[in-house]
Design a protein around this motif. Structure first.
Motif, PDB file in Angstrom:
ATOM      1  N   MET A 182      66.435  30.142  55.071  1.00  0.00           N
ATOM      2  CA  MET A 182      67.269  30.226  56.129  1.00  0.00           C
ATOM      3  C   MET A 182      68.803  30.527  55.814  1.00  0.00           C
ATOM      4  O   MET A 182      69.521  31.458  56.292  1.00  0.00           O
ATOM      5  N   SER A 209      69.043  28.096  62.718  1.00  0.00           N
ATOM      6  CA  SER A 209      69.329  29.606  62.332  1.00  0.00           C
ATOM      7  C   SER A 209      70.188  30.220  63.188  1.00  0.00           C
ATOM      8  O   SER A 209      70.723  31.114  62.698  1.00  0.00           O
ATOM      9  N   ILE A 237      64.812  36.789  58.929  1.00  0.00           N
ATOM     10  CA  ILE A 237      65.178  35.601  59.752  1.00  0.00           C
ATOM     11  C   ILE A 237      64.605  35.706  60.972  1.00  0.00           C
ATOM     12  O   ILE A 237      64.236  34.727  61.774  1.00  0.00           O
TER      13      ILE A 237
END
Length: 334
Positions: A272, A303, A284
């Protein structure tokens, strides 16, 4: 090519102690001396494998071999094999002992009874094919030891596929089981490190035991194969680890959905930070979708925070420390 004195070298070593080196003409001296300092009541050989060093590493190793012809053999590869090839090829080809212990040429054995303890343990526990220990960490740039240590009492496949507890520089294993590993897996064909496939295979196929003592010292260097400031190399690490894990999960026919979920969550979590720093939008997006699918909304939020930080390294670092706390509150595994 191997340099050895066939008349003086010990004839029937119980153990083969390996050193793998490349461009370490000064550092390898400490490693060799730590092997020579081992206090054993049995014969063992020291096999130093030089991978076509461009400095005077070979000359340094040959000086040791001439001084200790009854103990040391030096292998000089005809072409550079890389650490994986140097390790896997030369252990299989040259080890004469029942047991094999290994270390890189920039680390060292800090316990003079390290080899004796491990060989003695396996002689007393014939069901055990690999024994590992803890290792101290020496931070080279600080010239000081870290408070942290390597090595955990994690010996099953389920434990090590989630978090590798085996410090590679500490391992001692049976030569017969290593030959079986090579025949079963053909690890030289795998695009991974030399040690993690071994850990996974031994964890599943054999018995691994742990001695809760620090017997070795790992030299943490700013720029090495295992520790690098290169963001792309750091980012590639979790991908390689995940691919390796899935190869063995599939090979062993493991269908535990919870285990596979934890492995996959770990993969997306570990990628991440650098995914956002390097702008890998595709990965992602996949990670965030997986977090939502598995109802891990806290990691999805993390995230998004990395996304807000973008490529700003200071802001990214703040999110990183928040992520450490978040993972303690919501661990993927224990």
């Amino acid at each position: 090519m191997i340099y050895e004195d066939k008349e003086k070298i010990c004839k029937n070593p119980l153990a083969s102690a390996y050193i793998f080196t490349y461009n370490q003409q000064e550092l390898v001296k400490e490693t060799v001396n730590s092997y020579l300092a081992q206090e054993c009541d049995f014969d063992f050989e020291i096999v130093i494998c030089n991978d076509c060093s461009k400095d005077n590493t070979l000359q340094t190793c040959l000086e040791f071999q001439k001084q200790y012809p009854e103990k040391i053999r030096v292998v000089d590869n005809e072409q550079n094999m890389g650490i994986r090839g140097n390790y896997l090829t030369n252990v299989g080809k040259y080890a004469r002992g029942k047991y094999v212990a290994t270390c890189a040429g920039d680390d060292w054995w800090s316990d003079t009874r390290k080899l004796a303890k491990q060989v003695g343990y396996m002689e007393a526990h014939p069901e055990c094919d690999l024994v590992h220990t803890k290792a101290a960490i020496y931070v080279d740039k600080d010239k000081a030891y870290s408070k942290r240590q390597l090595g955990l009492n994690r010996n099953t496949f389920e434990e090590n596929v989630l978090l590798n507890g085996v410090a590679a520089l500490t391992i001692c294993f049976t030569k017969s089981s290593f030959d079986e590993f090579v025949q079963d897996v053909n690890p030289i064909s795998l695009p991974f490190s030399e040690d993690y496939p071994m850990v996974l295979w031994y964890s599943y196929k054999k018995k691994i035991h742990f001695i809760d003592e620090a017997t070795c010292t790992y030299r943490l260097m700013t720029n090495s194969l295992s520790h690098t400031p290169d963001k792309n190399k750091i980012y590639k690490g979790p991908q390689d680890a995940y691919d390796c894990k899935m190869i063995f999960i599939n090979k062993f026919g493991i269908t535990d959905e919870d285990l596979i979920k934890k492995v996959t969550l770990t993969y997306y979590f570990d990628r991440m930070r650098y995914g956002h720093l390097l702008g890998d939008k595709e990965n992602i997006k996949k990670g965030e979708s997986y977090f939502k699918e598995k109802h891990c909304y806290h990691y999805y939020l993390l995230s998004k925070l990395y996304g807000l930080a973008g490529k700003n390294e200071k802001a990214n670092k703040v999110v990183f420390y928040f992520g450490i706390l978040l993972r303690k509150v919501y661990p993927i595994y224990k």
